[in-house]
Design a protein around this motif. Structure first.
Motif, mmCIF file in Angstrom:
data_model
loop_
_atom_site.group_PDB
_atom_site.id
_atom_site.type_symbol
_atom_site.label_atom_id
_atom_site.label_comp_id
_atom_site.label_asym_id
_atom_site.label_seq_id
_atom_site.Cartn_x
_atom_site.Cartn_y
_atom_site.Cartn_z
ATOM 1 N N MET A 1 0.855 -1.194 0.000
ATOM 2 C CA MET A 1 0.000 0.000 0.000
ATOM 3 C C MET A 1 0.893 1.247 0.000
ATOM 4 O O MET A 1 1.938 1.277 0.631
ATOM 5 N N MET A 2 0.444 2.274 -0.718
ATOM 6 C CA MET A 2 1.243 3.505 -0.806
ATOM 7 C C MET A 2 1.250 4.217 0.546
ATOM 8 O O MET A 2 0.234 4.251 1.227
ATOM 9 N N PRO A 3 2.382 4.797 0.945
ATOM 10 C CA PRO A 3 2.362 5.605 2.165
ATOM 11 C C PRO A 3 1.480 6.835 1.925
ATOM 12 O O PRO A 3 1.573 7.476 0.886
ATOM 13 N N ALA A 4 0.589 7.114 2.856
ATOM 14 C CA ALA A 4 -0.330 8.251 2.671
ATOM 15 C C ALA A 4 0.414 9.553 2.939
ATOM 16 O O ALA A 4 1.245 9.638 3.834
ATOM 17 N N THR A 23 -8.196 0.359 -4.657
ATOM 18 C CA THR A 23 -6.853 -0.071 -4.248
ATOM 19 C C THR A 23 -6.013 1.107 -3.762
ATOM 20 O O THR A 23 -4.947 0.913 -3.191
ATOM 21 N N GLY A 24 -6.481 2.328 -4.036
ATOM 22 C CA GLY A 24 -5.719 3.517 -3.643
ATOM 23 C C GLY A 24 -4.615 3.873 -4.621
ATOM 24 O O GLY A 24 -3.868 4.823 -4.421
ATOM 25 N N ARG A 25 -4.510 3.106 -5.719
ATOM 26 C CA ARG A 25 -3.436 3.358 -6.679
ATOM 27 C C ARG A 25 -3.720 4.564 -7.577
ATOM 28 O O ARG A 25 -2.838 5.361 -7.885
ATOM 29 N N GLU A 49 2.985 4.005 -10.856
ATOM 30 C CA GLU A 49 3.885 4.204 -11.997
ATOM 31 C C GLU A 49 4.329 5.655 -12.155
ATOM 32 O O GLU A 49 5.252 5.955 -12.910
ATOM 33 N N GLY A 50 3.611 6.560 -11.463
ATOM 34 C CA GLY A 50 3.959 7.980 -11.582
ATOM 35 C C GLY A 50 3.586 8.578 -12.919
ATOM 36 O O GLY A 50 4.269 9.461 -13.430
ATOM 37 N N HIS A 92 -6.261 -0.369 -18.002
ATOM 38 C CA HIS A 92 -5.445 -0.843 -16.878
ATOM 39 C C HIS A 92 -6.254 -1.517 -15.767
ATOM 40 O O HIS A 92 -5.820 -2.482 -15.168
ATOM 41 N N TYR A 93 -7.447 -0.963 -15.465
ATOM 42 C CA TYR A 93 -8.147 -1.435 -14.271
ATOM 43 C C TYR A 93 -9.618 -1.047 -14.390
ATOM 44 O O TYR A 93 -9.954 -0.027 -14.984
ATOM 45 N N VAL A 94 -10.489 -1.895 -13.839
ATOM 46 C CA VAL A 94 -11.928 -1.595 -13.904
ATOM 47 C C VAL A 94 -12.610 -2.015 -12.602
ATOM 48 O O VAL A 94 -12.219 -2.991 -11.978
#
Length: 296
Positions: A1-4, A23-25, A49-50, A92-94
């Motif tokens: 998980m990304m650091p908030a 997912t928070g991505r 991915e930035g 990429h995502y759905v």
């Protein structure tokens, strides 16, 4: 998980996300990139991915009484996930957001928007550049048409072909009304943008060659900067011209006989109309290499 990261309200430079995916991505900004009848497209960011991406959002309440339409949207998105070609916008995502009753999907974003706007902005373009764009659209169509199962786009026009202006790369997007027609290679529902629709689409009995007709109209628009049949002020008049085989006025404005003849090939009767693979071998593209072909 990304650091908030706590967003500091006093930090004027940071742009807040309006919402993030489960997912928070991916985070969505408020900036609208485009909107259609059922879909809005926002600028978004892939934190892993930035890179910037497009957040496509469909409000499902529009279809609450139409489960078939919702099923079609889901199957479209499932289909998009299986496609992988450099001339097709990738997905990429759905996910479905039950609380907001939306269907959301993240796709790649093209830096320069759609081909219609891009071409209007850059009026001085060589025939060679137009051929490069055309060849890439055909490569995308060839991929769709030879896919298992076969995919017909059905609504190809310059507003749903997208451009990365810094590389000259062109990608087909908005497979919103694409039909997977499978073995029979024919489909039966009438959808699309009237000016770009092949006559047989109106008869609701057609194959993937309808996309070749629409492609021909795209080339016509690219060359003349005119939407085909703009001389008609309503859909009925367009339909009348198309079904009687009358060509758009814009075609007579093309001075280059080679370009005109190429467009005519695309607009031929279905039986005489070439496939994308055949058109890619046309002498029209002699000497036109994709910039990345040398890397292969």
């Amino acid at each position: 998980m990304m650091p908030a990261v706590n967003s500091d309200p006093s930090d004027k430079d940071s742009e807040p996300f309006i919402e993030t995916d489960p997912t928070g991505r991916y985070g969505r900004y408020n900036e609208l990139l485009g909107s259609g009848a059922v879909k809005k497209v926002y600028r978004a960011f892939d934190q892993e991915e930035g890179i910037e991406v497009a957040w496509n959002q469909v409000k499902l309440r529009t279809f609450c009484d139409d489960p078939a339409m919702i099923e079609r949207l889901f199957s479209e998105v499932r289909l998009l996930k299986t496609l992988a070609n450099k001339n097709i916008i990738s997905l990429h995502y759905v996910w479905r957001d039950e609380d907001r009753n939306t269907l959301n999907f993240i796709t790649e974003v093209c830096t320069s928007g759609n081909l219609r706007e891009y071409r209007k902005k850059h009026r001085h373009v060589s025939v060679k550049a137009l051929k490069k764009w055309s060849k890439q659209i055909l490569k995308g169509l060839n991929y769709l048409h030879t896919h298992e199962p076969c995919v017909i786009h059905r609504d190809l026009n310059c507003s749903n072909v997208f451009v990365n202006g810094n590389t000259g790369q062109v990608k087909i997007g908005d497979l919103g009304v694409a039909a997977i027609v499978g073995k029979s290679h024919s489909a039966h529902s009438m959808l699309g943008t009237p000016e770009f629709m092949a006559p047989e689409l109106y008869d609701e009995d057609y194959t993937e060659l309808v996309d070749i007709y629409s492609f021909g109209m795209c080339v016509l628009e690219m060359v003349t900067l005119e939407i085909p049949y703009s001389e008609c002020d309503n859909v009925a008049k367009i339909y009348k011209k198309v079904s009687s085989g009358q060509r758009p006025d814009a075609l007579n404005k093309i001075k280059d006989p080679e370009v005109k003849e190429f467009i005519e090939r695309c607009l031929a009767q279905p039986r005489a109309r070439p496939s994308a693979a055949e058109l890619l071998k046309d002498p029209f593209f002699d000497g036109i290499e994709d910039d990345d072909e040398n890397d292969l």
